[in-house]
Design an enzyme around this catalytic site. Structure first.
Site, PDB file in Angstrom:
ATOM      1  N   GLU A 307       0.830  -1.196   0.000  1.00 57.39           N
ATOM      2  CA  GLU A 307       0.000   0.000   0.000  1.00 57.39           C
ATOM      3  C   GLU A 307       0.870   1.254   0.000  1.00 57.39           C
ATOM      4  OE1 GLU A 307      -3.216  -0.059   2.700  1.00 57.39           O
ATOM      5  OE2 GLU A 307      -3.806  -2.108   2.200  1.00 57.39           O
ATOM      6  N   GLU A 320       2.645   0.268   3.956  1.00 57.62           N
ATOM      7  CA  GLU A 320       2.608  -1.056   4.580  1.00 57.62           C
ATOM      8  C   GLU A 320       2.405  -2.125   3.518  1.00 57.62           C
ATOM      9  OE1 GLU A 320      -0.898  -1.937   6.925  1.00 57.62           O
ATOM     10  OE2 GLU A 320      -1.980  -0.300   5.960  1.00 57.62           O
ATOM     11  N   ASN A 322       0.129  -5.639   3.494  1.00 58.87           N
ATOM     12  CA  ASN A 322      -0.812  -6.501   4.193  1.00 58.87           C
ATOM     13  C   ASN A 322      -0.556  -7.937   3.752  1.00 58.87           C
ATOM     14  OD1 ASN A 322      -2.422  -4.688   5.793  1.00 58.87           O
ATOM     15  ND2 ASN A 322      -3.216  -3.874   3.865  1.00 58.87           N
ATOM     16  N   GLU A 328     -10.701  -6.222  -1.228  1.00 63.16           N
ATOM     17  CA  GLU A 328     -10.900  -5.740  -2.590  1.00 63.16           C
ATOM     18  C   GLU A 328     -10.142  -6.535  -3.645  1.00 63.16           C
ATOM     19  OE1 GLU A 328      -7.820  -3.206  -0.427  1.00 63.16           O
ATOM     20  OE2 GLU A 328      -9.774  -4.129   0.000  1.00 63.16           O
ATOM     21  N   ARG A 373     -18.696  -1.583  -1.006  1.00 55.02           N
ATOM     22  CA  ARG A 373     -18.974  -2.383   0.182  1.00 55.02           C
ATOM     23  C   ARG A 373     -20.329  -1.952   0.738  1.00 55.02           C
ATOM     24  NH1 ARG A 373     -13.223  -2.910   3.444  1.00 55.02           N
ATOM     25  NH2 ARG A 373     -11.854  -2.905   1.617  1.00 55.02           N
ATOM     26  N   ASP A 577     -67.284  20.038   6.047  1.00 61.69           N
ATOM     27  CA  ASP A 577     -68.150  20.137   7.219  1.00 61.69           C
ATOM     28  C   ASP A 577     -69.108  18.959   7.347  1.00 61.69           C
ATOM     29  OD1 ASP A 577     -69.019  21.239   9.531  1.00 61.69           O
ATOM     30  OD2 ASP A 577     -70.081  22.934   8.639  1.00 61.69           O
ATOM     31  N   ASP A 683     -64.347  34.836  13.374  1.00 62.23           N
ATOM     32  CA  ASP A 683     -63.820  34.838  14.733  1.00 62.23           C
ATOM     33  C   ASP A 683     -64.910  34.295  15.637  1.00 62.23           C
ATOM     34  OD1 ASP A 683     -61.746  35.825  16.830  1.00 62.23           O
ATOM     35  OD2 ASP A 683     -63.680  36.610  17.534  1.00 62.23           O
ATOM     36  N   LYS A 745     -72.577  32.412   9.197  1.00 62.69           N
ATOM     37  CA  LYS A 745     -72.287  31.030   9.595  1.00 62.69           C
ATOM     38  C   LYS A 745     -73.160  30.651  10.790  1.00 62.69           C
ATOM     39  CE  LYS A 745     -68.261  28.257  11.145  1.00 62.69           C
ATOM     40  NZ  LYS A 745     -68.547  27.057  10.340  1.00 62.69           N
ATOM     41  N   HIS A 775     -74.531  29.803   5.606  1.00 62.86           N
ATOM     42  CA  HIS A 775     -74.183  28.432   6.023  1.00 62.86           C
ATOM     43  C   HIS A 775     -75.045  28.053   7.216  1.00 62.86           C
ATOM     44  CE1 HIS A 775     -71.473  25.062   7.218  1.00 62.86           C
ATOM     45  NE2 HIS A 775     -71.736  25.465   8.450  1.00 62.86           N
ATOM     46  N   HIS A 777     -76.647  24.335   9.633  1.00 62.11           N
ATOM     47  CA  HIS A 777     -76.694  22.888   9.890  1.00 62.11           C
ATOM     48  C   HIS A 777     -78.160  22.495   9.998  1.00 62.11           C
ATOM     49  CE1 HIS A 777     -72.356  22.069  10.819  1.00 62.11           C
ATOM     50  NE2 HIS A 777     -72.378  23.392  10.858  1.00 62.11           N
ATOM     51  N   THR A 909     -65.983  26.811  17.079  1.00 62.24           N
ATOM     52  CA  THR A 909     -64.605  26.531  17.481  1.00 62.24           C
ATOM     53  C   THR A 909     -63.786  27.829  17.466  1.00 62.24           C
ATOM     54  OG1 THR A 909     -64.807  24.382  16.405  1.00 62.24           O
ATOM     55  CG2 THR A 909     -62.585  25.121  16.969  1.00 62.24           C
TER      56      THR A 909
END
Length: 1184
Positions: A307, A320, A322, A328, A373, A577, A683, A745, A775, A777, A909
Site C-alpha cells: 500500500e 505497509e 498486508n 478488494e 462495500r 363540514d 372569529d 355562519k 351556512h 346545519h 370553534t
C-alpha cells in the site's frame, strides 16, 4: 459434531455423492480439505474456489454465528468452544481451538481470510507445526511485514520512500508527544498489526492526542489481539494506491497491477477501483516496481498487498504490506481474469508461479472494475452500525455484476458484534464510465429492508462529479458534505406491511372507531351521462367553472359575477363540514380523490367546494396520518374548475388559540399557493379586531375574502342578546374592514326560516351589491326551509351537502333544496349528475359507518342547547370516552348551564370547545352552576376555560362574566386587555425550517406552516410516517380493518407501481416478548413483520430511551456493549466530557456529555448491552 447439512440419511447420501464428484475433479491430491478461520463473506468466497478445485471445505463459527451463511455453505462446520465460553470476537481468535478442530477433522490447509488471525505470525507457526499447510506468507514474513514498523524499515533499506514516522512502535504518551513536537500536526496513530481502519486516529492541532493514543491502542488490541501502535505524519488529500502481489516458495514475485482505494471513511475503504483511473504512467510504474522490490527483499510467498500514498505532487510513499488476501482482491480478479484465491491455495500446496502459468509479461489489465462495500450502517447518523433482522433481501445481478456476500439474506440477524458489511458488489466494464453506470444500476436494484444500509450514500457517492471524474482522495468523504444529501429509500412496502400487520394483531388504532365497516362490496364509481344518455368521459377533469373568472380577472371580478348571477349558487360541504359533522372528520384523502374528477363535472356550476381548513386540518394529521396539504394539492389537480373554500379561524389560523400575525400571513399564502381560492374567515366571538387579522392575511395572499358573522341562538327570541341589531352592527363593521363576500355562519342550525328572511332581507336591502353566502346545519330539521328562505330573501350562495352526507348535524340535502327551488330559482346544476355522485357517497357512508354517530333524526332541542352541528357528534364521542355516555342528556343540559356561566357565547370553534369542556367538567365532578361560581378560586378548570377567561381567545360581546373570571384566574394567570396575537413575538420561519430539516430532512414550506399551527401534532405525525410510511395510498377498507387470511388486494403506491398483497398468517405469541410474526405475500414473495401484541400479558423488560431534544439526557449513539463507565451519580462534568465508552461492530465510541452539569441517574453498567438511543445517564445543567 456432524456436518452442517447431514441431518438425515438422505443428506448423507447426497454429501457422499458430492464428495465423489469433487474427488474426481481434485487437482491437489492429498491436500484436499481446507478450513477457513474466519466468518462472513470471505469464507464463502474461499469455499467457492476450493469447491472448484475439488476440495472439501470446513467452517468454524461462534455461537452468535450459528445461523450465519458461511456455516451453511461449508461441507462441514464446527463451533468454536461452548456457548458463552468466548465473546463473539474472541472465538475467532482462539488459535489452539481452531487448530484442534482442524486436526480432529483431518484438515490439510487453513486459510485465515482477512482480519482476525490473518496477520498473526504465531498462528501461522502453530498451523504449520501441526502439519497443516498455511495459506499465506510464512510467519517470518508476517513478522517482517505484518508489523508496519518493521515494514517501514525494510522499505527504507530498499530505498523506497516512506512517510515520516516513528522509527518503531510507541508505548508511552511521551514518545507520541515528542514526535509531534518534531514533525508537527497533523499525525496519524496507527495499529502496528492489522488493518481495515481499526486502531487508526487522525490527530490535528487542538485535538486530544492522549485520547487518540489510548483509543487506537485499545481498538487494536480488541480487533487484532495486539495493541501496539506507531505514529506517522498525516498527508492531506493523498490518494491511496495499492498493488496486488503474489509470490511462490522459490522467490518469484509478480504483481497484478494496482487498485485505487482512496474512497475511505474512518480509514476504512468504502469503494475501490481497478486500475487507478488518473494515475500517471510514470508514477504507476514506479509504484509497481517498488512493491515488487520490497516483496522480493523478504522472499514473500503467497498473496499480499503493498500500500502506498500518492500526494498532490504525484510523489508516492510506501505505508505497509498486508500479508493476506484483501477485501478488494475481487476487482483485481475482474480486470486480470485470475482467481487470486485459487493461486493462494495452489501455492500453499507447493505450486510455483511457473507451474500456474503466471508470468509477469503474460498478465494484462482489461477494462475497469469497481467494488462497493454494502454495509448495515446509517449514513444519516454518522454511519452508525444498525442491528436487527433483515426482513427483505433482494440483490442485484446481470451482465458485469459480481456479488460476494456473507449474511445477506431475508431473516438474517445483524448483531453488533462483527463488521457491518453485508455484501460486496463488484461491477466491471470496458471503460471506467461503463463500470460506474453498471454499479449505479446494481445499487438501485438492491432491496434491503429491516436494517439501514449505506446504499443511499453509495448512490450519492458514485454520482458525484469528483467520483465520475475518478479524482477522489482519502478524505474525500469527510471533505464533501453534499454527499450526505442522499435519496433515502422510502421502504414503502415494508412500512405498509408493518401497519397492516399491526392492524391484524391489534385491530384499528383510529380513535373513535367502533366495529368494522359495513361496506363489504367493491365500490361502484359514478357514471355521468350527457343529454343524449351517452356516458361522459371523466378521463380528464372538467375545465369549465367559476374558478376561471377568479383566475383570469381576480377576486373583485369574481365577487361581482357571483352577485350578478341570475339565480342561486351552492357550496357543497361534503368534503369538509358534512363529514366533520357526521363522521368525526374521518374521511380520508383517497376517497375524495376517487370521486374528484366526476365531481368536477357534476358540480361545474357550483360556487365552491368546501374541502379544507377547520378541524379537517389537524384531524388529518392526528387520526388519519395524512398531510392536509397533500390532500389539497391532489384535489386541486383533479378539480381545476371549481373554487375551493376553506375555513379560517381569524387570528388563530386553523389552530385553537391566537398565533403571531405573521404566522397567519404565512399560512394563508401557503394555502393560496397550494389550491385554496375562497377563505371563509370568522372569529368565534365576532371580535372584529381578531377577524381583521385573518382578512388582511387573505388579502395579502391574493385570495377571495369571505369575512363571516357567526350566528348564534334564535335571533327571534327577544331574550337573546344576539338580535337583529347586533348582527347588523357586525355587518357594518365587516363592510368597513372590507370583504369580497359576506359570510353568515349558523353553526348550530338555529336560524329559523323567518329569521333567515328577516336577517338576509335586511342586509340585502342595506347592501344591494354585497354578495351574501349563508351556512347552516340541519340539526333541527329546518335547514332546507331556512336555506330556501335565505335565497328568496336575497342570498347569493347557500350551503348544502350530498344526500347521503346531509341532514341532522350536517348541512341540508342538496337534492331537497334543488327540488324546493325548482321552477323558481336556477342553480345551474344537473340533478341527475348530483344523484350519481351521491350514489358514491352512499357507499362511503357505509364504509365509514364505524365513525357514524348514528343520530336517529332531527333534534329540535338545538334551539335550547345551541350545540354546533360539528361539535355535537364530537362531544358525544368525548362524553363516551370520559365515561359520560350514559349521561348524555345531562351533558347537553350542562352545556346550556355552562354557556350561561360563561356569559352566553357565540359558539363555534374554539368557544364551543370552551363551553363543551366546562359542561363535561361539571358533569364529571357533579357541579351545579352555583358550585362553579362559589368554588371558582379552588377548582382545576380545563385549560380551554382558563384560556377563555384570560383573554387568549378574544373579547366576548358584553364582556367577561364577573366575578367568575377573576376568581377562576386568581393566582393562576394574568388577564389580557388587548388582542393576544399583538403581543406575541413573530415566528422566525427560517429557524423553524432549519430545525425541521435537521429532524426530518428536506421539507416543504407547507410543513413549516403545519408545525407552526400544531407543533406536537406535526411531530407525532412525522413519527408515525417514519414508522409506517404514507398510508394515504392504502384503500380505506384495509386502513380500518384487517384483511381476511388469504384475501388478496392491491395498493398502488404511485402511478404504475402496484403492490399485490395477501395476509398469510399471524404467528403465535413469543414466549420471550409480547410480539407476533405476521406473514404476507407481497408480489408473490413471502414477507414477514414483527408486531407487538398490545393485548398480551407477557412481561417485556426494556431500557428507558433518551429524549433526543432533552439536553440533560445522554443516550447511546448506537447498539453495542458498554465497556467503560467514566462517571457516577454526583459527578461534575463539562460539555464534551466522556461519560462512557461503547464498543460496537469492533469500533469504540466515546459517549460525551451534551451539557455541563451534575450527573444523575446513571442507568448502565460496564458490560451492559444497549440499543441505539438507550439512556446512559442524565446531567442536570449547571445554573447560569
Amino acid at each position: 459434531m456432524s456436518a452442517a447439512d447431514n441431518s438425515s440419511a438422505a443428506d448423507s447420501t447426497t454429501l457422499s455423492t458430492m464428495q465423489r464428484m469433487r474427488k474426481s475433479t481434485a487437482t491437489l491430491g492429498s491436500m484436499n480439505k481446507i478450513l477457513v478461520a474466519n466468518r462472513g463473506e470471505i469464507p464463502i468466497r474461499i469455499f467457492r474456489t476450493a469447491h472448484e478445485l475439488g476440495m472439501q471445505t470446513v467452517a468454524v463459527y461462534s455461537y452468535e454465528d450459528r445461523l450465519s451463511m458461511h456455516r451453511q455453505n461449508a461441507d462441514e462446520a464446527y463451533p468454536i468452544g461452548e456457548r458463552g465460553q468466548y465473546t463473539p470476537v474472541q472465538a475467532y481468535l482462539q488459535m489452539d481451538e481452531i487448530i484442534k478442530i482442524a486436526t480432529e477433522h483431518h484438515v490439510s490447509m487453513i486459510h485465515p481470510g482477512y482480519g482476525f488471525l490473518s496477520e498473526n505470525s504465531e498462528f501461522a507457526s502453530k498451523v504449520e507445526a501441526a502439519g497443516i499447510a498455511w495459506v499465506g506468507p510464512p510467519n517470518r514474513v508476517i513478522d517482517a511485514l505484518g508489523n508496519k514498523v518493521s515494514a517501514r524499515k525494510i522499505a527504507i533499506q530498499n530505498n523506497v520512500p516512506v512517510v515520516p514516522g516513528t522509527p518503531g512502535p510507541v508505548s508511552e504518551l511521551s514518545e507520541v508527544e515528542a514526535f509531534v513536537d518534531k514533525h508537527g500536526y497533523p499525525v496519524i496513530v496507527k495499529a502496528a498489526f492489522g488493518g481495515g481502519g481499526r486502531g487508526m486516529r487522525v490527530v490535528r492541532e487542538g485535538d486530544d492526542i492522549k485520547d487518540a493514543f489510548l483509543r487506537s491502542s485499545s481498538e487494536a488490541k480488541a480487533a487484532f489481539g495486539n495493541g501496539t501502535v506507531f505514529i506517522e505524519r498525516f498527508l492531506d488529500k493523498p490518494k491511496h494506491i495499492e498493488v496486488q502481489l503474489l509470490g511462490d516458495a522459490e522467490g518469484n514475485i509478480i504483481h497484478f497491477f494496482e487498485r485505487d482505494c482512496s474512497v475511505q471513511r474512518r480509514h476504512q475503504k468504502v469503494v475501490e477501483i481497478a486500475p487507478a483511473k488518473d494515475l500517471p504512467k510514470s508514477v504507476r510504474d514506479a509504484i509497481l516496481k517498488d512493491a515488487v522490490k520490497i516483496a522480493s527483499s523478504v522472499k514473500y510467498r503467497n498473496a499480499g498487498t503493498a500500500e502506498f500514498l500518492v500526494d498532490n505532487q504525484n510523489r508516492h510513499y510506501f505505508i505497509e504490506i498486508n500479508p493476506r488476501i484483501q477485501v478488494e482482491h475481487t476487482i483485481t480478479e475482474e480486470i486480470t481474469g485470475i482467481d487470486i484465491v485459487a493461486a493462494q491455495i495452489q501455492i500453499a500446496a507447493g505450486a510455483t508461479l511457473v507451474q500456474l502459468g503466471l508470468f509477469q509479461d503474460h498478465i494484462s489489465s482489461r477494462g475497469f472494475a469497481i467494488q462497493c462495500r454494502i454495509t448495515t450502517e446509517d449514513p444519516t447518523k454518522n454511519f452508525q452500525p444498525d442491528t436487527g433482522k433483515i426482513e427483505v433481501y433482494r440483490s442485484a445481478g446481470g451482465n458485469g455484476v459480481r456479488l460476494d456476500g456473507g449474511n445477506g439474506f431475508a431473516g438474517a440477524i445483524i448483531t453488533p458484534f462483527y463488521d457491518s458489511m453485508l455484501v460486496k458488489c463488484i461491477c466491471s466494464g470496458s471503460t471506467y464510465e461503463i463500470a460506474r453506470r453498471k454499479m449505479l444500476r446494481a445499487l438501485i436494484e438492491f432491496r434491503i429492508r429491516g436494517v439501514k444500509t449505506n446504499i443511499p450514500f453509495l448512490l450519492a457517492l458514485i454520482t458525484h462529479e469528483t467520483f465520475v471524474a475518478g479524482n477522489c482522495w482519502t478524505s474525500f468523504i469527510d471533505d464533501t458534505p453534499e454527499l450526505f444529501n442522499m435519496m433515502v429509500s422510502q421502504d414503502r412496502a415494508q412500512k405498509l406491511l408493518a401497519y397492516i400487520g399491526d392492524l391484524a394483531v391489534n385491530g384499528s388504532s383510529i380513535k373513535g372507531q367502533i366495529g368494522e365497516p359495513k361496506l363489504k362490496t367493491p365500490i361502484i364509481m359514478p357514471l355521468l351521462r350527457d343529454a343524449s344518455g351517452n356516458p361522459r368521459s371523466t378521463a380528464e377533469p372538467c375545465r369549465e367553472g367559476w374558478r376561471n373568472i377568479y383566475l383570469e380577472q381576480g377576486p373583485e371580478a369574481f365577487a361581482k359575477a357571483v352577485r350578478g348571477y341570475k339565480g342561486a349558487l351552492i357550496m357543497d360541504t361534503t368534503w369538509r363540514d358534512a363529514h366533520q359533522s357526521l363522521l368525526a372528520t374521518r374521511v380520508r384523502t383517497v376517497d375524495f380523490v376517487n370521486v374528484a374528477i366526476p365531481t368536477s363535472y357534476a358540480y361545474s356550476n357550483a360556487f365552491s367546494l368546501e374541502c379544507w381548513g377547520g378541524a379537517t386540518f389537524d384531524v388529518a394529521m392526528r387520526f388519519l396520518y395524512e398531510d392536509p396539504w397533500d390532500r389539497l394539492r391532489k384535489l386541486r389537480a383533479l378539480v381545476p374548475n371549481i373554487p375551493f373554500q376553506m375555513l379560517l379561524r381569524g387570528a388563530n389560523g386553523v389552530a385553537y388559540s391566537s398565533l403571531p400575525d405573521n404566522a397567519i400571513d404565512h399560512f394563508c399564502l401557503q394555502a393560496k399557493q397550494n389550491g385554496v381560492d375562497i377563505f371563509r374567515v370568522f372569529d368565534a366571538l365576532n371580535d372584529l379586531e381578531q377577524l381583521k387579522v385573518g382578512v388582511d392575511a387573505v388579502r395579502k395572499s391574493g385570495g377571495i375574502v369571505e369575512a363571516t358573522i357567526c350566528y348564534s341562538g334564535d335571533m327571534l327570541n327577544p331574550e337573546k342578546k344576539y338580535n337583529l341589531e347586533y348582527y347588523l352592527d357586525v355587518v357594518e363593521k365587516i363592510v368597513d374592514i372590507g370583504t369580497h363576500i359576506l359570510g353568515i355562519k349558523d353553526m348550530a342550525g338555529t336560524m329559523k326560516p323567518q329569521a333567515a328572511t328577516l336577517l338576509i332581507g335586511t342586509i340585502r336591502e342595506k347592501y344591494p351589491d354585497l354578495p351574501i353566502h349563508v351556512h347552516t346545519h340541519d340539526s333541527a330539521g329546518t335547514g332546507v326551509a331556512s336555506m330556501a328562505a335565505a335565497v328568496q330573501a336575497g342570498a347569493d350562495v347557500v350551503d348544502v351537502a350530498t344526500n347521503s352526507m346531509s341532514g341532522m348535524t350536517s348541512q341540508p340535502s342538496i337534492i331537497a333544496l334543488l327540488a324546493t327551488l325548482q321552477g323558481t330559482i336556477d342553480t345551474g346544476l344537473n340533478v341527475d349528475h348530483i344523484r350519481e355522485i351521491d350514489s358514491y357517497w352512499a357507499q362511503m357512508r357505509l364504509l365509514y359507518s364505524v365513525f357514524d354517530a348514528d343520530l336517529k333524526g332531527p333534534d329540535p332541542h338545538v334551539y335550547d342547547h345551541e350545540i354546533p352541528g360539528g361539535q355535537l357528534t364530537n362531544l358525544l364521542f368525548q362524553a363516551q370516552q370520559l365515561g359520560l355516555g350514559t349521561q348524555w342528556l345531562e351533558t347537553k343540559h350542562a352545556y346550556v348551564q355552562a354557556n350561561k356561566l360563561l356569559g352566553d357565547l357565540v359558539k363555534v370553534t374554539p368557544t364551543s370547545k370552551v363551553v363543551g369542556d366546562l359542561a363535561q367538567f361539571m358533569v364529571s365532578n357533579k357541579l351545579s352552576p352555583e358550585d362553579v361560581v362559589e368554588r371558582a378560586a379552588t377548582l382545576d378548570f380545563p385549560d380551554s376555560v382558563l384560556d377563555f377567561f384570560q383573554g387568549l381567545i378574544g373579547q366576548p360581546y358584553g364582556g367577561f362574566p364577573e366575578p367568575l373570571r377573576t376568581d377562576a384566574l386568581c393566582g393562576r394567570r394574568e388577564k389580557l386587555t388587548e388582542r393576544p396575537g399583538k403581543t406575541l413575538p413573530p415566528i422566525d420561519f427560517a429557524t423553524v425550517r432549519k430545525d425541521l430539516e435537521a429532524k426530518y430532512g428536506p421539507i416543504k414550506e407547507s410543513d413549516v406552516a403545519s408545525y407552526v399551527m400544531y407543533p406536537k401534532v406535526y411531530e407525532d405525525y412525522q413519527k408515525f410516517v417514519k414508522k409506517y410510511g404514507d398510508l394515504s395510498v392504502l384503500p380505506t377498507k384495509f386502513f380500518l380493518s384487517r384483511p381476511e387470511i388469504g384475501e388478496e388486494f392491491n395498493v398502488e403506491i404511485e402511478m404504475g407501481k402496484v403492490l399485490f398483497l395477501k395476509l398469510l398468517a399471524v404467528g403465535p405469541l413469543s414466549t420471550h416478548s409480547a410480539q407476533r410474526e405476521v406473514f404476507f405475500s407481497l408480489n408473490g414473495e413471502i414477507r414477514q413483520v414483527t408486531v407487538e401484541d398490545k393485548k398480551a400479558s407477557v412481561e417485556s423488560i426494556s431500557r428507558p430511551k433518551a429524549d433526543p431534544i432533552n439536553p440533560s439526557h445522554v443516550g447511546a449513539p448506537m447498539a453495542g456493549v458498554v465497556i467503560e463507565v467514566r462517571v457516577k451519580d454526583g459527578s461534575l462534568v463539562k460539555k464534551g466530557d466522556p461519560v462512557a465508552v461503547l464498543s460496537a461492530m469492533k469500533m469504540e465510541m466515546v459517549i460525551s456529555a451534551r451539557d455541563s452539569g451534575k450527573v444523575s441517574a446513571v442507568v448502565v453498567r460496564e458490560g451492559d448491552s444497549v440499543d441505539g438511543s438507550d439512556l446512559i445517564c442524565k446531567i442536570t445543567k449547571e445554573a447560569a
